[in-house]
Design a protein around this motif. Structure first.
Motif, mmCIF file in Angstrom:
data_model
loop_
_atom_site.group_PDB
_atom_site.id
_atom_site.type_symbol
_atom_site.label_atom_id
_atom_site.label_comp_id
_atom_site.label_asym_id
_atom_site.label_seq_id
_atom_site.Cartn_x
_atom_site.Cartn_y
_atom_site.Cartn_z
ATOM 1 N N THR A 138 -15.543 53.698 -20.596
ATOM 2 C CA THR A 138 -15.508 53.352 -22.020
ATOM 3 C C THR A 138 -14.077 53.020 -22.425
ATOM 4 O OG1 THR A 138 -15.068 55.566 -22.840
ATOM 5 C CG2 THR A 138 -17.370 54.986 -22.471
ATOM 6 N N VAL A 139 -13.971 52.300 -23.534
ATOM 7 C CA VAL A 139 -12.674 51.904 -24.079
ATOM 8 C C VAL A 139 -12.564 52.477 -25.482
ATOM 9 C CG1 VAL A 139 -11.232 49.962 -24.765
ATOM 10 C CG2 VAL A 139 -12.658 49.798 -22.705
ATOM 11 N N THR A 140 -11.555 53.276 -25.721
ATOM 12 C CA THR A 140 -11.448 53.997 -26.991
ATOM 13 C C THR A 140 -10.164 53.631 -27.725
ATOM 14 O OG1 THR A 140 -12.740 55.841 -26.140
ATOM 15 C CG2 THR A 140 -11.300 56.313 -28.008
ATOM 16 N N TYR A 141 -10.286 53.402 -29.037
ATOM 17 C CA TYR A 141 -9.125 53.191 -29.898
ATOM 18 C C TYR A 141 -8.735 54.543 -30.485
ATOM 19 C CZ TYR A 141 -9.906 48.114 -29.791
ATOM 20 O OH TYR A 141 -10.059 46.802 -29.397
ATOM 21 N N GLU A 142 -7.516 54.981 -30.150
ATOM 22 C CA GLU A 142 -7.030 56.271 -30.639
ATOM 23 C C GLU A 142 -5.897 56.033 -31.632
ATOM 24 O OE1 GLU A 142 -7.409 59.608 -29.893
ATOM 25 O OE2 GLU A 142 -8.838 59.536 -28.226
ATOM 26 N N TYR A 143 -5.764 56.917 -32.599
ATOM 27 C CA TYR A 143 -4.671 56.866 -33.566
ATOM 28 C C TYR A 143 -3.810 58.104 -33.380
ATOM 29 C CZ TYR A 143 -7.575 53.173 -35.242
ATOM 30 O OH TYR A 143 -8.324 52.015 -35.291
ATOM 31 N N THR A 151 1.659 55.683 -37.949
ATOM 32 C CA THR A 151 0.507 56.010 -37.118
ATOM 33 C C THR A 151 0.325 54.898 -36.099
ATOM 34 O OG1 THR A 151 -0.557 57.219 -38.913
ATOM 35 C CG2 THR A 151 -1.967 56.475 -37.124
ATOM 36 N N THR A 182 -0.978 42.421 -28.300
ATOM 37 C CA THR A 182 -1.212 43.676 -29.013
ATOM 38 C C THR A 182 -1.795 44.709 -28.045
ATOM 39 O OG1 THR A 182 -3.529 43.368 -29.653
ATOM 40 C CG2 THR A 182 -1.837 42.258 -31.006
ATOM 41 N N GLU A 184 -4.648 45.483 -27.844
ATOM 42 C CA GLU A 184 -6.006 45.062 -27.464
ATOM 43 C C GLU A 184 -6.022 44.064 -26.308
ATOM 44 O OE1 GLU A 184 -7.475 43.978 -31.728
ATOM 45 O OE2 GLU A 184 -9.128 44.919 -30.649
ATOM 46 N N PHE A 187 -7.517 44.799 -22.883
ATOM 47 C CA PHE A 187 -8.968 45.012 -22.998
ATOM 48 C C PHE A 187 -9.682 43.676 -23.194
ATOM 49 C CE2 PHE A 187 -12.211 46.600 -26.406
ATOM 50 C CZ PHE A 187 -13.255 46.528 -25.519
ATOM 51 N N LYS A 188 -9.279 42.922 -24.206
ATOM 52 C CA LYS A 188 -10.040 41.735 -24.612
ATOM 53 C C LYS A 188 -9.777 40.542 -23.691
ATOM 54 C CE LYS A 188 -11.798 43.308 -28.554
ATOM 55 N NZ LYS A 188 -13.232 43.295 -28.873
ATOM 56 N N ASN A 193 -10.922 47.112 -18.255
ATOM 57 C CA ASN A 193 -12.024 48.071 -18.105
ATOM 58 C C ASN A 193 -13.038 47.602 -17.061
ATOM 59 O OD1 ASN A 193 -12.480 46.044 -20.134
ATOM 60 N ND2 ASN A 193 -14.318 47.137 -20.814
ATOM 61 N N ASN A 263 -4.913 65.384 -25.426
ATOM 62 C CA ASN A 263 -6.268 65.035 -25.860
ATOM 63 C C ASN A 263 -7.180 64.516 -24.756
ATOM 64 O OD1 ASN A 263 -6.275 65.410 -28.940
ATOM 65 N ND2 ASN A 263 -4.349 64.331 -28.547
ATOM 66 N N VAL B 139 -12.605 55.530 -31.961
ATOM 67 C CA VAL B 139 -13.605 54.467 -31.930
ATOM 68 C C VAL B 139 -13.737 53.987 -30.486
ATOM 69 C CG1 VAL B 139 -14.192 52.153 -32.734
ATOM 70 C CG2 VAL B 139 -13.047 53.765 -34.281
ATOM 71 N N THR B 140 -14.925 54.066 -29.942
ATOM 72 C CA THR B 140 -15.136 53.780 -28.522
ATOM 73 C C THR B 140 -16.112 52.632 -28.322
ATOM 74 O OG1 THR B 140 -14.663 56.067 -27.917
ATOM 75 C CG2 THR B 140 -15.964 54.784 -26.348
ATOM 76 N N TYR B 141 -15.746 51.715 -27.419
ATOM 77 C CA TYR B 141 -16.649 50.642 -27.007
ATOM 78 C C TYR B 141 -17.413 51.109 -25.771
ATOM 79 C CZ TYR B 141 -14.149 47.329 -30.060
ATOM 80 O OH TYR B 141 -13.599 46.678 -31.142
ATOM 81 N N LYS B 164 -12.566 68.296 -28.713
ATOM 82 C CA LYS B 164 -12.116 69.689 -28.582
ATOM 83 C C LYS B 164 -13.273 70.680 -28.707
ATOM 84 C CE LYS B 164 -7.688 69.149 -28.005
ATOM 85 N NZ LYS B 164 -8.048 68.037 -27.078
#
Lengths: 387, 387
Positions: A138-143, A151, A182, A184, A187-188, A193, A263, B139-141, B164
């Motif tokens: 999976t590909v996740t966007y984390e902040y 941020t 960027t 992304e 990924f894009k 992945n 995390n 947010v995960t793809y 967690k």
């Protein structure tokens, strides 16, 4: 005969809101299918522009530079080119001199300075980046909390099974994109992945987490603090460029890596951290690795280098003590395409390393400073990591 | 004086590859900053086009329809508009009649049929969708086995702490986007992740997983099987539209929900499943909920409705047994903007429900068929779910 408002109402009612006006655009014209990849690997590109005088296809990376398109029925311009060598390429249209993305195509190239669409020409056997029926990560966007109170956004790949094997810990590959790309883009455009999914399915790589940060920290600070956007780094002087590279390095070491290791189930030591990057990201990679030998054991520079001058000035220990350098780095990889405008500089960097007896692996490929080559380099280097 | 190749080489060497030619585009012109949001909420838009004859700003959703821009130094066209009411809006430029995204802006509107950029005008106090310093979800793809042997892509929000609190299970909100939107639109335009982050930080919503699927199953099947792309659903007849809605429903019930409940810590019962959608997604929502009362207890229709005719034909039990309907649905929400072209149809749907004694909550807002309203509706409904 129905009046137009009535027709719309009927459609909307029966279809339960297939609303044709879902956003800012004027009512739609006819459906445009573009790009259309044919079985023989020719590709038809189409663009709706009833009142344009000239439409060109701008696909230089597959040999279609400024190819004139022809106006056909309903004002749709069209051209068929190729056959095209299977790969994923950027392209755009030039409409009466204006460069535009393909509005019929969802696949795009995330970038700060230009907009391009992507065309995917599949191979007869699936290419290493193809979406295949294999287990998918999976590909996740984390902040995460980044520098100067901002941020940050970082994109993270976890391999298939990550969420199931909750006692397993993983090595981490930090992978940095190029100038004006960027977080992304790997990924894009790079399909990192799918490359990892496919290599893992074939048992060719070790399961790893891949962390894809955003390299242009200065731009993010400006954006989030309401300051004026910084000028383009390409035209800046050395001090500014080095200071920006340093800002990214600080973000990586003090924010991103700790965030990931807190995390994610990452193995938090240098033997299980790799770093790699393309173009500007390759420079950031080499600086971060040479300046922090306690942090990374695996180093990949794609289409990038540091000058002998900067090496001697900033990282003299790399060449002065090659025995230690060779002991510390389990992989130092340098690659470049023979048409890359950084080709000569990269050769000089390799010569520098050779002259200093620093071990490295290298790959000279065809092609230029492109994401086709990035995909190739990622696919070739990830199997070597953590082995 | 240096020759140009030497200068490039020096820059590249010193900067460690701030490569200016990272992709398909010609060498860059001057840096363009666009959009520039000023403190007084006016916004300056800029577009580089030295040889264009006319450039217009197309920002109808903030009252700037076809606003002429002025050519300034270096061929940069510019206009300042506003003050603009704080929100996130789509816009584009019209360059000699050609609609284009803003190449200086990374924020874009994922859509199958048009390309628009996004401008974010922040409020004096942060709006509900603002990126704030609160704990962030991710947010995960995800890629899942979908209908007809295709691989589907779905975007999934998990709340802060999900990774967690590994013994905690969560309710799930299935959230479907509009016609020609993609699975990315609720994330990139709707900012659903930030809305949830903010509501959760204020204790106003229950922690939940939000699953954002792609609604246009027919297009994906065509793309992945090499079949011709299906014609635009907007211009199709009823049977085709209903059959497509059914294909999505099948994908949702037989692939997406089982995938989510297998791979996420979801509570797998109807009381902990909500479904909502905008425009076409609202129609899909109502059909999936009314046709599968054992699956969903919470239902949100944003800017959408079903006709009384379809209700009577396909879902007679909803009105025939209101006691059961009212018992089954813990929330049935219907909202629409007073300028929405679906306003009248939505009022008729509400009248139908009223006449049948079916309980529902409704919200009539200002505005039209826009993602500004979608954000508002998501922010208003998510606090009601699972409570």
């Amino acid at each position: 005969m129905m009046t137009k408002p009535l027709m719309i109402l009927l459609f909307a009612g029966v279809l339960g809101c297939l609303g044709p006006f879902a956003a800012a655009q004027p009512p739609r014209g006819p459906l445009v299918v573009s790009p259309q990849v044919h079985a023989n690997k020719t590709v038809t590109f189409r663009y709706l522009a009833p009142s344009a005088r000239e439409v060109l296809l701008n696909g230089g990376q597959f040999g279609a530079s400024a190819v004139p398109m022809t106006k056909e029925a309903q004002g749709i311009w069209s051209v068929t080119v190729g056959p095209i060598k299977p790969d994923i390429y950027p392209y755009s249209f030039q409409v009466d001199g204006v460069t535009v993305m393909d509005p019929a195509n969802v696949a795009f190239f995330p970038n700060e300075r230009f907009k391009a669409s992507l065309v995917d020409v599949p191979g007869d056997t699936p290419l290493v980046h193809a979406l295949r029926e294999v287990p998918h990560g999976t590909v996740t966007y984390e902040y995460y909390p980044s520098v100067s109170g901002t941020t940050g956004s970082v994109v993270i790949y976890t391999p298939p099974g990550y969420d199931k094997n909750t006692s397993q810990k993983y090595p981490v590959f930090y992978l940095i994109s190029g100038t004006t790309d960027t977080e992304e883009t790997y990924f894009k455009v790079g399909k990192t992945n799918f490359i990892l999914d496919n290599l893992l399915a074939e048992g060719k790589a070790k399961p790893m987490i891949v962390v894809m940060p955003y390299g242009n920290v200065a731009a993010r600070i400006a954006e989030q603090t309401g300051k004026p956007k910084p000028a383009d780094p390409v035209v800046r002087d050395d001090a500014e460029a080095v200071s920006r590279a340093k800002a990214f390095e600080t973000d990586l070491l003090t924010n991103i890596i700790p965030y990931v290791e807190k995390n994610y189930r990452a193995i938090p030591n240098r033997e299980n951290r790799a770093i790699g990057g393309f173009s500007r990201g390759g420079g950031q990679t080499l600086r971060a690795a040479f300046g922090n030998m306690d942090k990374f054991a695996w180093v990949c520079s794609y289409s990038s280098y540091l000058s002998p001058q900067e090496m001697d000035r900033s990282f003299p220990q790399i060449g002065a003590n090659p025995t230690n350098t060779n002991k510390q780095f389990k992989l130092l990889w340098v690659s470049v395409g023979s048409d890359d405008f950084l080709y000569q500089g990269t050769l000089e960097f390799m010569d520098y390393l050779k002259a200093k007896n620093v071990n490295f692996k290298s790959r000279i490929t065809d092609g230029g400073h492109t994401w086709m080559n990035v995909k190739k380099y990622v696919a070739e280097t990830t199997p070597m990591l953590f082995q």
